[in-house]
Write a protein that holds these residues in place. Structure first.
Motif, short mmCIF file in Angstrom:
data_model
loop_
_atom_site.label_atom_id
_atom_site.label_comp_id
_atom_site.label_asym_id
_atom_site.label_seq_id
_atom_site.Cartn_x
_atom_site.Cartn_y
_atom_site.Cartn_z
N THR A 1 -4.38 0.06 4.26
CA THR A 1 -4.77 1.34 3.67
C THR A 1 -5.73 2.14 4.54
O THR A 1 -5.72 3.38 4.49
N ALA B 1 0.85 -1.20 0.00
CA ALA B 1 0.00 0.00 0.00
C ALA B 1 0.88 1.24 0.00
O ALA B 1 1.95 1.27 0.61
N LYS C 1 -2.77 4.32 8.33
CA LYS C 1 -3.01 5.08 7.11
C LYS C 1 -2.37 6.47 7.14
O LYS C 1 -2.21 7.11 6.11
N CYS D 1 2.84 3.76 -5.26
CA CYS D 1 3.51 2.91 -4.27
C CYS D 1 4.84 2.43 -4.83
O CYS D 1 4.91 1.87 -5.93
#
Length: 291
Positions: free
Chosen positions: A269, A40, A275, A48
């Protein structure tokens, strides 16, 4: 980017889009190795620069994670190529381990040759095809071979973390990451002195039930890296997987989810804490259990 592979012990099969049920295992049901991997992008990043590779073949689970250097313009391609290519090269290596495991010196020589091969291929592409520099494709690599019996062969260049859990619930790291001279500095597959920087280890065990590898974007959440010792008034370096991170995650992924792929991807994510991490993150998990 995520994938799921499941395999029966001594009867390896590749499956996709399958469901791992949380039902109690039958009394004589066979244990299976299951593999899940995801990558991610970090917070506010366009793409990424991490990559991963997982596959099961001839009684072995192959796990690779690669972390492209953020300051290098083509590191996303370097990480993707390194993960896929090294993973493929490990397939042929695994096929040669039918009877006995190699000793560590032999394994180290075999791994270094394969890492050098991938480095050479990247250099040829960079200089002959892309009018670029090899260092533009800089990436770290962690590569693992896990046998159906639970033996582990590990190789890495650079940072990131890898470890395993025994059936008794004990977690242990497989290596200490290679750091550079300065903070946040590490070594890469593209390094000139690659031969001296590759680390290898072999764990011969029959009681391993989980193996993990991750890039450094996840290590502050999943690993005990250091702690402040009040007695000595100094920071003590540690290298220990966090059981409180991995144990519930493994339980959730392999026994509490109807779609383990989505569960891991969403965890990396959408988790409210993770995150916010600005670094990309990859995690591959192998687990032996009754599914």
């Amino acid at each position: 980017m995520w994938s799921l592979i499941r395999a029966k012990k001594n009867d390896i099969k590749r499956e996709t889009n399958t469901t791992l049920l949380p039902d109690e295992p039958e009394e004589h049901s066979a244990e299976r190795w299951a593999l899940i991997g995801a990558s991610a992008k970090g917070a506010n990043k366009i793409s990424c620069q991490d990559s991963h590779y997982i596959k099961q073949i001839d009684g072995w689970s192959i796990m690779v994670v690669a972390d492209g250097a953020g300051s290098c313009p083509k590191s996303r391609l370097g990480a993707k190529y390194a993960a896929q290519r090294i993973g493929t090269l490990l397939e042929s290596l695994a096929k040669s381990y039918h009877v006995d495991l190699p000793d560590e010196k032999v394994f180290e020589a075999q791994i270094v040759l394969r890492f050098l091969k991938v480095r050479s291929e990247l250099e040829f592409f960079a200089t002959k095809k892309a009018n670029a520099n090899l260092n533009d494709y800089s990436t770290t690599v962690i590569a693992l071979l896990v046998s159906n019996e639970g033996h582990i062969l590990c190789a890495n260049i650079g940072d990131g973390r890898a470890g395993f859990r025994t059936k008794e619930g004990q977690w242990q790291a497989l290596f200490a990451p290679l750091k550079g001279e300065y903070a946040n500095e590490t070594h890469f597959l593209t390094s000139r002195n690659l031969c001296r920087l590759v680390q290898t280890s072999i764990v011969k065990a029959s009681n391993v039930d989980a193996v993990v590898a991750l890039t450094d974007g996840l290590e502050n959440y999943a690993w005990n890296i250091s702690h402040f010792d009040e007695r000595s008034n100094r920071v003590i370096q540690k290298n220990e997987p966090f059981p409180d991170f991995f144990n519930p995650l493994i339980e959730s992924l392999f026994y509490g989810s109807s779609n383990p792929n989505d569960t891991l991807n969403q965890f990396l994510t959408d988790n409210p804490i993770i995150k916010q991490e600005i670094d990309d993150r990859s995690l591959v998990v192998a687990h032996l259990g009754h599914f």
